[in-house]
Design a protein around this motif. Structure first.
Motif, PDB file in Angstrom:
ATOM      1  N   GLN A  43       3.117   3.847  13.334  1.00 21.66           N
ATOM      2  CA  GLN A  43       2.579   3.152  14.503  1.00 21.66           C
ATOM      3  C   GLN A  43       1.310   2.381  14.144  1.00 21.66           C
ATOM      4  OE1 GLN A  43       2.219   6.554  17.117  1.00 21.66           O
ATOM      5  NE2 GLN A  43       4.196   6.141  18.110  1.00 21.66           N
ATOM      6  N   ALA A  44       0.469   2.981  13.311  1.00 17.27           N
ATOM      7  CA  ALA A  44      -0.742   2.279  12.876  1.00 17.27           C
ATOM      8  C   ALA A  44      -0.387   1.055  12.041  1.00 17.27           C
ATOM      9  CB  ALA A  44      -1.638   3.228  12.082  1.00 17.27           C
ATOM     10  N   ARG A  45       0.609   1.197  11.195  1.00 21.48           N
ATOM     11  CA  ARG A  45       1.080   0.060  10.403  1.00 21.48           C
ATOM     12  C   ARG A  45       1.509  -1.096  11.304  1.00 21.48           C
ATOM     13  NH1 ARG A  45       6.155   1.487   6.931  1.00 21.48           N
ATOM     14  NH2 ARG A  45       7.102   1.536   9.004  1.00 21.48           N
ATOM     15  N   GLU A  46       2.266  -0.771  12.329  1.00 19.43           N
ATOM     16  CA  GLU A  46       2.717  -1.806  13.257  1.00 19.43           C
ATOM     17  C   GLU A  46       1.542  -2.420  14.010  1.00 19.43           C
ATOM     18  OE1 GLU A  46       5.469   0.322  15.649  1.00 19.43           O
ATOM     19  OE2 GLU A  46       6.857   0.716  13.984  1.00 19.43           O
ATOM     20  N   ILE A  86      -4.462   2.548   5.537  1.00 17.79           N
ATOM     21  CA  ILE A  86      -4.492   1.570   6.631  1.00 17.79           C
ATOM     22  C   ILE A  86      -5.682   0.625   6.461  1.00 17.79           C
ATOM     23  CG2 ILE A  86      -4.736   1.280   9.127  1.00 17.79           C
ATOM     24  CD1 ILE A  86      -1.996   2.326   8.247  1.00 17.79           C
ATOM     25  N   LEU A  87      -6.823   1.147   6.042  1.00 14.17           N
ATOM     26  CA  LEU A  87      -8.001   0.303   5.828  1.00 14.17           C
ATOM     27  C   LEU A  87      -7.810  -0.635   4.636  1.00 14.17           C
ATOM     28  CD1 LEU A  87     -10.721   3.009   6.517  1.00 14.17           C
ATOM     29  CD2 LEU A  87     -10.383   0.912   7.852  1.00 14.17           C
ATOM     30  N   ALA A  88      -7.074  -0.191   3.612  1.00 15.07           N
ATOM     31  CA  ALA A  88      -6.771  -1.076   2.489  1.00 15.07           C
ATOM     32  C   ALA A  88      -5.875  -2.223   2.944  1.00 15.07           C
ATOM     33  CB  ALA A  88      -6.112  -0.298   1.353  1.00 15.07           C
ATOM     34  N   ALA A  89      -4.919  -1.918   3.803  1.00 13.75           N
ATOM     35  CA  ALA A  89      -4.050  -2.971   4.334  1.00 13.75           C
ATOM     36  C   ALA A  89      -4.852  -3.975   5.151  1.00 13.75           C
ATOM     37  CB  ALA A  89      -2.944  -2.343   5.191  1.00 13.75           C
ATOM     38  N   ILE A 139       0.860  -1.186   0.000  1.00  9.98           N
ATOM     39  CA  ILE A 139       0.000   0.000   0.000  1.00  9.98           C
ATOM     40  C   ILE A 139       0.893   1.231   0.000  1.00  9.98           C
ATOM     41  CG2 ILE A 139      -1.928   1.168   1.099  1.00  9.98           C
ATOM     42  CD1 ILE A 139      -2.578  -1.734   0.452  1.00  9.98           C
ATOM     43  N   ILE A 140       0.658   2.146  -0.933  1.00 10.14           N
ATOM     44  CA  ILE A 140       1.364   3.421  -0.953  1.00 10.14           C
ATOM     45  C   ILE A 140       0.441   4.469  -0.347  1.00 10.14           C
ATOM     46  CG2 ILE A 140       2.569   5.120  -2.344  1.00 10.14           C
ATOM     47  CD1 ILE A 140       3.813   2.340  -2.443  1.00 10.14           C
ATOM     48  N   GLY A 141       0.874   5.048   0.761  1.00  7.74           N
ATOM     49  CA  GLY A 141       0.040   6.018   1.463  1.00  7.74           C
ATOM     50  C   GLY A 141      -0.577   5.392   2.697  1.00  7.74           C
ATOM     51  N   ALA A 142      -0.355   6.012   3.847  1.00  8.67           N
ATOM     52  CA  ALA A 142      -0.811   5.430   5.104  1.00  8.67           C
ATOM     53  C   ALA A 142      -1.778   6.350   5.831  1.00  8.67           C
ATOM     54  CB  ALA A 142       0.388   5.116   5.995  1.00  8.67           C
ATOM     55  N   GLY A 143      -2.638   7.026   5.042  1.00  7.11           N
ATOM     56  CA  GLY A 143      -3.758   7.714   5.650  1.00  7.11           C
ATOM     57  C   GLY A 143      -4.800   6.691   6.070  1.00  7.11           C
ATOM     58  N   GLU A 157       1.182 -11.493   2.815  1.00  6.19           N
ATOM     59  CA  GLU A 157       2.088 -10.408   3.179  1.00  6.19           C
ATOM     60  C   GLU A 157       1.463  -9.080   2.776  1.00  6.19           C
ATOM     61  OE1 GLU A 157       6.395  -8.478   1.940  1.00  6.19           O
ATOM     62  OE2 GLU A 157       6.079 -10.626   1.611  1.00  6.19           O
ATOM     63  N   VAL A 158       1.407  -8.160   3.714  1.00  5.31           N
ATOM     64  CA  VAL A 158       0.872  -6.829   3.445  1.00  5.31           C
ATOM     65  C   VAL A 158       1.862  -5.805   3.977  1.00  5.31           C
ATOM     66  CG1 VAL A 158      -1.012  -5.200   3.831  1.00  5.31           C
ATOM     67  CG2 VAL A 158      -1.511  -7.640   3.593  1.00  5.31           C
TER      68      VAL A 158
END
Length: 310
Positions: free
Chosen positions: A183-186, A158-161, A150-154, A171-172
């Motif tokens: 932090q949200a990614r983690e 995060i919801l796409a991930a 995912i490119i972009g972590a708005g 794997e995401v």
């Protein structure tokens, strides 16, 4: 009733008449502020704002409201592709018709999605952006054998991930710029990207993000983009050509040939209770909507989604 009306370059809290008869009456409990809301202000919209919202019906049923109504009659609507309605988007709330950032809203019955157990109505303003994210993963045909970046972590990134994880992706990865995004990614169990992904979902809508998406794709991979690009955007034609990358736009959400994206997204939020408190970072009463819009623009201050509560 109180409502938040677009008054470019900002918004204003106004008193307006209650919604006219027609459709189901929704007592709005939460309305999110999206990047699109700022685009509508730039375009000069003076409609009541809000296309990400949830509320309660007269019988107590908690619902989220789809942001595309469609005419309900054309071939595309009949197939469930409301975002492809041949009549255009005359009923898109917050853009071309009054939106849901108000105390009350009337919606056609077919636009209502009852909330699953475990999803609070005050958090269900996230169902609309989660549906956009879920749809992008469908467009990429994500499954248990798909490596996804995912490119972009708005919020939508995060919801796409989370959607890709729910669809079984082994794997995401999420490319995140700010610390709160990392932090949200983690928190959701995603990783930092490497290379050669089967599907890359670009959520930022920038030229640099599009080029990065093609860079991260494997040969003959797929790039799905949710963002829209400025007319002067330079597309990564040479890189796409050399890898034979497939580029797929993803517009909104639908129910074409499967369960409604809105239903799947609501189920996702109920199944992943950590998402709502992570992504709804600020809440404001409707009287403070002007401040809420100012806060929503400050991405470096740990903002994902700002919610207005009538």
């Amino acid at each position: 009733m109180k409502a938040v009306r677009n008054a470019p370059p900002s918004v204003e809290v106004v008193e307006v008449d209650d919604p006219e008869d027609g459709g189901e009456l929704v007592r709005v409990k939460a309305a999110g502020i999206c990047a699109s809301d700022f685009k509508y202000l730039q375009w000069g919209s003076t409609q009541i704002a809000g296309h990400e919202f949830s509320g309660v019906l007269d019988d107590g049923t908690a619902v989220a409201v789809e942001g595309f109504f469609g005419c309900g009659k054309c071939a595309q609507c009949q197939q469930g592709a409301l975002q492809m309605c041949t009549a255009g988007l005359p009923t898109a709330p917050g853009m071309l018709s009054p939106g849901g950032m108000a105390e009350w809203f009337r919606a056609p019955h077919h636009a209502l999605v009852p909330l699953p157990s475990g999803l609070d109505v005050r958090d269900a303003a996230l169902v609309e952006p989660a549906s956009v994210a879920w749809h992008s993963c469908h467009r990429g045909e994500v499954d248990s054998e798909t490596r996804v970046a995912i490119i972009g972590a708005g919020a939508i990134g995060i919801l796409a991930a989370a959607s890709a994880q729910q669809m079984g992706a082994p794997e995401v990865a999420v490319e995140a710029r700010h610390r709160h995004q990392q932090q949200a990614r983690e928190l959701i169990g995603a990783r930092e990207p490497t290379r050669d992904y089967d599907v890359v979902i670009e959520t930022g809508g920038s030229e640099s993000a599009l080029h990065r998406a093609v860079e991260l794709s494997r040969p003959c991979g797929t790039v799905v983009h949710l963002g829209t690009y400025a007319p002067e955007t330079v597309w990564p034609m040479a890189a796409s050509f050399s890898k034979e990358v497939t580029v797929r736009p993803s517009l909104g959400y639908c129910s074409q040939g499967r369960r409604r994206d809105f239903v799947e997204a609501a189920d996702l939020l109920a199944a992943r209770p950590e998402l709502a408190p992570t992504l709804i970072t600020h809440r404001f009463p409707i009287d403070d909507a002007v401040q809420a819009f100012r806060q929503a623009q400050d991405k470096a201050a740990g903002v994902f989604r700002v919610v207005v509560e009538p």
